[in-house]
Structure formats: structure tokens, C-alpha cells
Design an enzyme around this catalytic site. Structure first.
Site, mmCIF file in Angstrom:
data_model
loop_
_atom_site.group_PDB
_atom_site.id
_atom_site.type_symbol
_atom_site.label_atom_id
_atom_site.label_comp_id
_atom_site.label_asym_id
_atom_site.label_seq_id
_atom_site.Cartn_x
_atom_site.Cartn_y
_atom_site.Cartn_z
ATOM 1 N N ASP A 267 0.978 -1.362 -0.048
ATOM 2 C CA ASP A 267 0.239 -0.089 0.197
ATOM 3 C C ASP A 267 0.583 1.202 -0.010
ATOM 4 O O ASP A 267 0.217 2.317 0.394
ATOM 5 C CB ASP A 267 -1.056 0.163 1.271
ATOM 6 C CG ASP A 267 -2.438 -0.422 0.837
ATOM 7 O OD1 ASP A 267 -2.466 -0.704 -0.374
ATOM 8 O OD2 ASP A 267 -3.210 -0.490 1.810
ATOM 9 N N ASP A 326 3.361 -9.160 9.410
ATOM 10 C CA ASP A 326 3.632 -7.773 9.043
ATOM 11 C C ASP A 326 4.850 -7.624 8.622
ATOM 12 O O ASP A 326 5.754 -8.444 8.461
ATOM 13 C CB ASP A 326 3.469 -6.941 10.371
ATOM 14 C CG ASP A 326 1.997 -6.602 10.799
ATOM 15 O OD1 ASP A 326 0.944 -6.902 9.841
ATOM 16 O OD2 ASP A 326 1.510 -6.313 12.042
ATOM 17 N N ASP A 328 7.669 -6.468 9.284
ATOM 18 C CA ASP A 328 8.912 -6.350 10.039
ATOM 19 C C ASP A 328 8.991 -7.628 10.811
ATOM 20 O O ASP A 328 10.103 -7.912 11.694
ATOM 21 C CB ASP A 328 8.904 -5.252 11.262
ATOM 22 C CG ASP A 328 7.654 -5.078 12.199
ATOM 23 O OD1 ASP A 328 6.465 -5.729 11.516
ATOM 24 O OD2 ASP A 328 7.966 -5.245 13.295
ATOM 25 N N ASP A 420 -7.797 -6.787 13.761
ATOM 26 C CA ASP A 420 -7.220 -8.047 14.353
ATOM 27 C C ASP A 420 -8.379 -8.559 15.347
ATOM 28 O O ASP A 420 -8.822 -9.602 15.367
ATOM 29 C CB ASP A 420 -5.928 -8.061 14.328
ATOM 30 C CG ASP A 420 -5.520 -6.917 15.323
ATOM 31 O OD1 ASP A 420 -6.530 -6.115 15.616
ATOM 32 O OD2 ASP A 420 -4.496 -6.485 15.513
#
Length: 689
Positions: A267, A326, A328, A420
Site C-alpha cells: 500500500d 507484518d 517487520d 485483528d
């Protein structure tokens, strides 16, 4: 004009007293002086010289010039001070600020200007009073109150304050403090129950296990039965620092290539970052990895909108499970083999959640304090709820979902910033169970700067309250058991998401400082010291290496309650900042194994040349330019005065309350103050380049 007489040299002559005499001079140029007392003639007279009008004019002009220069210097100093304040508060160098933050800076700057105007007004009043003679105490028109009058006035004001404080202020504070102490004890009891459940799990060695060997060792290519179709999604947005290591870790997952598909959901609105991610995806695609790149043209809904768009693809129907990481996060190669087998022969299982572990937990004091909170969250809260209730909040990453559970629960919704937790609550209401694996760990990062951590905490505490408003009717009308509804409403949302920041802020940030001015509402010692220290001790148990930081942790958590309370209120009442999403800044830390793997990949130059064979020389030069490390930006040394001031205020209030109760606490408080000074210095120094 009669000349002045100088008697300064007469004092050195031997004098003699006598009767008063009259001396008359015959010279008309001298005046007649009448001496009425012989001693008066021999008193020292100030030495002076006659000055004409021209000399007086020059002296006055010189003094006026000095006064004008002094006023100009003061005005220049104030102007420079205002410019510095404006630059630090509104136009902070190298720091991107949102419009809301800019408004707050302008408001603070306006307050400072108002204070300056009031000061200048008072100064002008003093000057006018001086020229009008109001400062002269012998002015008959000026009434000077006597000492007894002032003492009587002060005594009357003080007695009135004592009466008003005891009859009106103290009862309100006492009632509010009793209510907050009751909430504090309830929340402490809940935490005690969770800790006892964790001890029981450790004692009984309870954990989800995989029965037998779900995969055949001699099956190299895999089969549809043993190796289900797994989709891996990596949502990211402007993740220049970490995109490469996360894609590399996911592409090295130990799973049959024909049973695995990796989606990189980018994104990013920076075209240079998009180019870098596309190149990285193409690199792994040419190595035989089934990986695709997706970029949305209409970027709505933040992460939830990104995941929802990716799940709408037609080829998703062929896949049974989806793993989410994610940008990281760096999973181990055996991640899927440790998580996916739990779904076998367990059709009611909807989610398998792994634990986070942090590659930069020892980077500074802030990361150490975050590690304490997150270790307790995973090892105590989520593990106990997973074992005894089969429900906990999905962490948004490092988890594997059954795609059918997502679809039956309504899929990803864009209505909150905690998508989430939203999908986890809806899946629980539809009867799906969750499993938490405490021994499966995925490397990631925690925010290293206080500003990034504060923004993250604001989103984590405003989102649940916003979600609670939306989910409450669905929880009440759902068909799950009553005790599960009570757990969701009373424990999951109210106690741990609403009551915790409320009483922490009200009790320790409002009532405790007020007790310095209203001693009638003084809190007991066990509320200020013993219970908080004991609960902090329980929080640090999952991270035993953090025991030296127990006192900074206690103060830091009480100070952070301001941010959490503000976020909770904004989410509960749907204020503007409740739907604010700020991507947490990453530093791009890599583990030792990641560095070794990167060095091994760089040594294989033959494969790199084969991958880049189709690229022209100009494209390679452009790619190397984009991959070059960005020029380091000078970081502003931002001192978070509000948090530090509040923490010192809490420390002062605690010192007063404890010393008034027992003098033996002095050495403990001295140690507390020294350690908090280290906290402040570390938080400030961490912001410096």
C-alpha cells in the site's frame, strides 16, 4: 551666582569649639553665611562641581540613549525567544506533524504569547505607578496596610480555604479515590488469577501438542492430504527499512512450493519504495518461489482494506489456510510445519497464534519496558485464555487462519483500526476456537522511539473501545454461552480495556497529586506502594532479566496512563483521533541468522547475474540508486516535558505520602528518584542523533 563653599579640606585641620559667631564679608561677590552650630561647619560636605545646562542636557541624552538601547535589546531578545518557541513547537525540523498536532502547537504558542502580553501589561502598570508616585510610601493619598492587617487577611483566607477543603473538596476526592481503589483491587485480582493460571500451566506442562507425525518423511513433493494449500500475506505500507528481510524470511518457509502462494500487499504511496518491492518480488519469483505483488489504486480502510482486497481474488478459493505477517516479522523456516498441523482433525479450530519475540528488546530503556508488557501479554494473558477459554484477541500478525472461519465471520471489515481484534471477536461469536503457541516464536521489532510508541499505544487503546461500541449488540444477541458473553463484556472489554486506563489515570495521575494539597484525602500506603510494586513484580515474572527495571517500569506505566486514557476516551466517544492510523516506524533490525543468510546470498554472484540478465544497464543503475541507504536525517532532540513532569509529580506525591506515613521509606524513594532520572535521561538521549 554665589559660588559654592567647599568645606571638605577643613576636616583635616585642628578644630576648636566655641560660641557661635557671625562672619560678614566685605567683598560683595560673596554671600553671608550664618553658622549656628560650630560642629556643623566641620561636617563632611559632598564634593560636587557646578554643572551648566549644556552638560546636564548631554548627560540626559546619554542616559536616554542607553535606555533606548536596553529596550531594543530586550525587544530583540523576546523576538528571538518567540521565534525559537515557534520553531520548536510548530515547525519542528525533520519531524512530520499532522494538522491536529500543528493546531496543538499553535494553541500552546498562543498561551505563551498571552502570558507575555500579561507580563508586559504588568510592567507598564509598574512604570505608570512609578511616575505617579504610587511607589512612594510617604504619599498621603496612598493607603499602606499595616502588618496586622495583612496577617489578618492571610489568616482569614487560610481558614476559609481549610473550611472549604475539608467540607467540600475532601469528601469528593475521598469518594472518587474509594471507587478507583475498588477498581484497582478488582483489576489486581484478575491479574492474580491470570498469574495463577500461568503457574498451573507451567506446573502441569499444558500446551497444544501435535499427535504423531502429520507429514510423511518420504514424500518430497507433498500430497493434498499432508500438505494443505497455504496462502501467506505480507501487508506493508512504505516499509523501506524492513521489506527485504520480511520477504526473504517468508520465501524461505519450509513448505512444498506448489502448495504455497505468497502475496506481497503493498500500500506504499512512494513510487521509489514500490519499485524496490517489485524488484525484490521479481528476484524471488525468478528463483522459483510462487510470489506475486499487489498494489491497490484506491487505498481505503488501511490494513483491513488491504487484506480484504487481497482475499477477493478468485484463486484464493483453492487455498485452505492463510498466514499473515507484518512487514517487520521474520518467521523461522519451520513456522508452517509447527502451526498448520494443529488444524488437522480439529474442524472447530479457526486460528493458531504464535508468540512474538523482539530482535531489539535491549536497544534502549524504552524497548526494555515494552518487552516487559508484551512478555506478560503473550505468556500470561494469551496463553491462559487460549488454554482455558479457547479465545483471545488476534495480534494481527504471526498467525494462521482457516479461510472458512474468516469467510463465515464476515471477513475483514474496515470499521475500526483494530481489524485483528474485530475479526477475532466475530469468529468467537460464531463458535470458532483459538490456540496460542507459546513455544513458536517469530522475530519482530518494537518501536525504538517514544513518539512511535505513543502513537502505537493510542491506536491500540482507542480501537478496542470503538469496537466495543460496535460489537456490544452482537455480543448480547449471540448464541454463545452466557459465561462467554460475560467474559467478553466484563473482562475482555470493560476490565482490561476500559477500567484499567481509567483507574490508573484517575488514581495515580489525579488523586495522588491532589493529596499533596488536600491531606484529608490522603491515600493509604498499600495503595501507593505495596500493591503497585507487587503487581509490577508479577508483570516482570515472564521477563526475569528485567527485574532491575521494576521501579522505572512502575513510574513509566503510570505516566503512560495519560496517553492510554486519552485514547480510550476518543475511542469510546468516537472522537476524530479514534480512526487515526499511523504506520509504526521501523528501524530494520536483523538477527544474527538473518545477517549470515544475507551474506551467503550476496556471495552467490552467479545467481544474481542470471536474475538481472534481462535488465538494461540504466535500469540496474537506477535500482542501485534506490537501494542505496538514504541520507541520515538529523533527529531533533525532543524532550517530552509533559510525561517527565507528570512522572516527577507522581514521584513527589508518593514521597510526601510515604514519608508522612513511615520514615523508613526514604531510602526506597531515594532509589526510586535516581532510577527515574535514568529513565528520563535515557528517553531524552534516545531521541538524539
Amino acid at each position: 551666582m554665589a559660588p559654592g563653599l567647599d568645606f571638605s579640606d577643613w576636616g583635616a585641620m585642628e578644630t576648636r569649639k566655641g560660641t557661635p559667631v557671625v562672619v560678614k564679608m566685605d567683598n560683595p561677590n560673596y554671600s553671608v553665611v550664618e553658622i549656628e552650630d560650630p560642629d556643623a561647619a566641620f561636617r563632611p560636605v559632598e564634593k560636587s562641581r557646578g554643572k551648566n545646562a549644556k552638560q546636564v542636557t548631554w548627560v540626559l541624552l546619554l542616559k536616554a540613549h542607553r535606555a533606548v538601547g536596553c529596550v531594543a535589546w530586550i525587544a530583540t531578545l523576546f523576538w528571538a525567544l518567540l521565534g525559537t518557541i515557534k520553531k520548536r513547537l510548530i515547525f519542528r525540523q525533520d519531524v512530520g506533524m499532522a494538522s491536529e498536532k500543528l493546531g496543538k502547537g499553535k494553541l500552546l504558542f498562543t498561551v505563551i504569547k498571552a502570558f507575555l502580553v500579561i507580563s508586559l501589561t504588568i510592567l507598564a502598570f509598574e512604570i505608570i505607578a512609578y511616575f505617579n508616585g504610587w511607589h512612594y510610601f510617604q504619599n498621603p493619598s496612598l493607603h499602606i496596610p499595616r502588618t496586622s492587617d495583612i496577617q489578618g487577611l492571610f489568616h482569614l483566607v487560610y481558614v476559609t480555604w481549610l473550611w472549604f477543603r475539608a467540607d467540600y473538596i475532601a469528601p469528593l476526592i475521598q469518594a472518587l479515590s474509594k471507587f478507583c481503589v475498588a477498581l484497582f483491587l478488582i483489576q489486581s485480582a484478575d491479574r492474580m488469577v491470570l498469574c495463577l493460571g500461568c503457574f498451573w500451566i507451567k506446573y502441569k506442562k499444558i500446551k497444544p501438542r501435535i499427535e504423531g507425525n502429520p507429514f510423511k518423511s518420504n514424500d518430497v513433493e507433498g500430497s493434498g492430504y499432508d500438505y494443505p494449500m497455504v496462502l501467506v500475506q505480507i501487508p506493508m505500507c512504505n516499509e523501506r527499512e524492513v521489506y527485504e528481510q520480511s520477504i526473504s524470511a517468508v520465501c524461505q518457509l519450509d513448505w512444498p512450493k506448489d502448495r504455497l502462494l505468497i502475496q506481497v500487499l503493498d500500500d506504499s504511496d512512494d513510487e521509489s519504495i514500490q519499485c524496490l518491492i517489485k524488484t525484490e518480488v521479481a528476484t524471488w519469483n525468478q528463483r522459483g518461489i510462487n510470489i506475486i505483488y499487489r498494489h491497490r489504486l484506491i487505498r481505503t480502510g488501511y490494513k483491513a482494506g488491504n487484506l480484504k482486497s487481497a482475499m477477493s481474488c478468485e484463486y484464493i478459493q483453492a487455498y485452505e489456510f492463510v498466514a499473515i505477517f507484518d512487514a517487520d516479522f521474520q518467521p523461522n523456516p519451520d513456522f508452517l510445519k509447527q502451526t498448520v498441523p494443529h488444524f488437522k482433525d480439529n474442524p472447530e479450530l479457526g486460528l493458531v497464534q504464535a508468540r512474538w519475540t523482539f530482535v531489539n528488546k535491549d536497544e534502549n530503556l524504552l524497548t526494555r519496558l515494552q518487552n516487559i508488557n508484551l512478555c506478560f501479554h503473550f505468556e500470561v494473558e494469551q496463553q491462559v485464555n487460549g488454554v482455558f477459554l479457547n479465545f483471545f484477541g488476534f495480534n494481527g500478525t504471526a498467525g494462521v487462519w482457516r479461510i472458512r472461519a474468516l469467510e463465515e465471520s464476515g471477513g475483514w471489515l474496515e470499521r475500526t483500526t483494530v481489524e485483528d481484534m474485530d475479526i477475532a471477536v466475530r469468529a468467537h461469536l460464531n463458535g470458532w476456537n483459538f490456540i496460542f503457541l507459546n513455544d513458536v516464536k517469530v522475530l519482530c521489532e518494537v518501536p525504538e522511539s517514544y513518539e512511535a510508541y505513543r502513537k502505537q499505544q493510542h491506536r491500540w487503546h482507542s480501537g478496542p473501545m470503538h469496537l466495543f461500541r460496535l460489537c456490544l449488540p452482537a455480543i448480547i444477541t449471540s448464541k454463545i454461552a452466557i459465561w462467554k458473553k460475560a467474559n467478553l463484556i466484563l473482562l475482555f472489554f470493560l476490565l482490561r480495556k476500559l477500567i484499567l486506563p481509567f483507574y490508573s489515570f484517575t488514581l495515580f495521575c489525579i488523586i495522588l497529586p491532589l493529596t499533596m494539597f488536600v491531606p484529608e484525602a490522603e491515600l493509604p500506603v498499600w495503595v501507593i506502594c505495596y500493591v503497585p510494586v507487587f503487581m509490577s513484580f508479577l508483570n516482570i515474572l515472564p521477563a526475569p532479566k528485567s527485574f532491575p527495571f521494576i521501579v522505572p517500569y512502575l513510574l513509566f506505566e503510570n505516566t503512560m496512563s495519560v496517553t492510554k486514557f486519552n485514547a480510550m476516551v476518543s475511542g469510546l466517544f468516537k472522537l476524530g483521533s479514534s480512526y487515526e492510523w499511523v504506520v509504526t516506524k521501523k528501524a530494520g533490525r536483523s538477527s544474527e541468522s538473518d545477517l549470515l543468510a544475507a551474506a551467503e546470498r550476496e556471495s552467490k554472484t552467479t545467481n544474481q547475474l542470471q536474475i538481472q540478465r534481462g535488465a538494461s544497464e540504466s535500469e540496474l543503475i537506477e535500482l542501485n540508486r534506490l537501494k542505496a541507504a538514504p541520507v541520515p536525517v538529523k533527529r531533533v532532540n525532543k524532550i517530552y516535558r509533559k510525561e517527565l513532569t507528570l512522572a516527577f509529580l507522581l514521584l513527589t506525591a508518593s514521597v510526601r505520602s510515604l514519608l508522612s506515613a513511615q520514615g523508613v521509606h526514604f531510602y526506597f524513594l531515594l532509589f526510586q528518584g535516581v532510577t527515574f532520572l535514568l529513565v528520563g535521561l535515557d528517553l531524552i538521549g534516545e531521541q538524539m542523533s
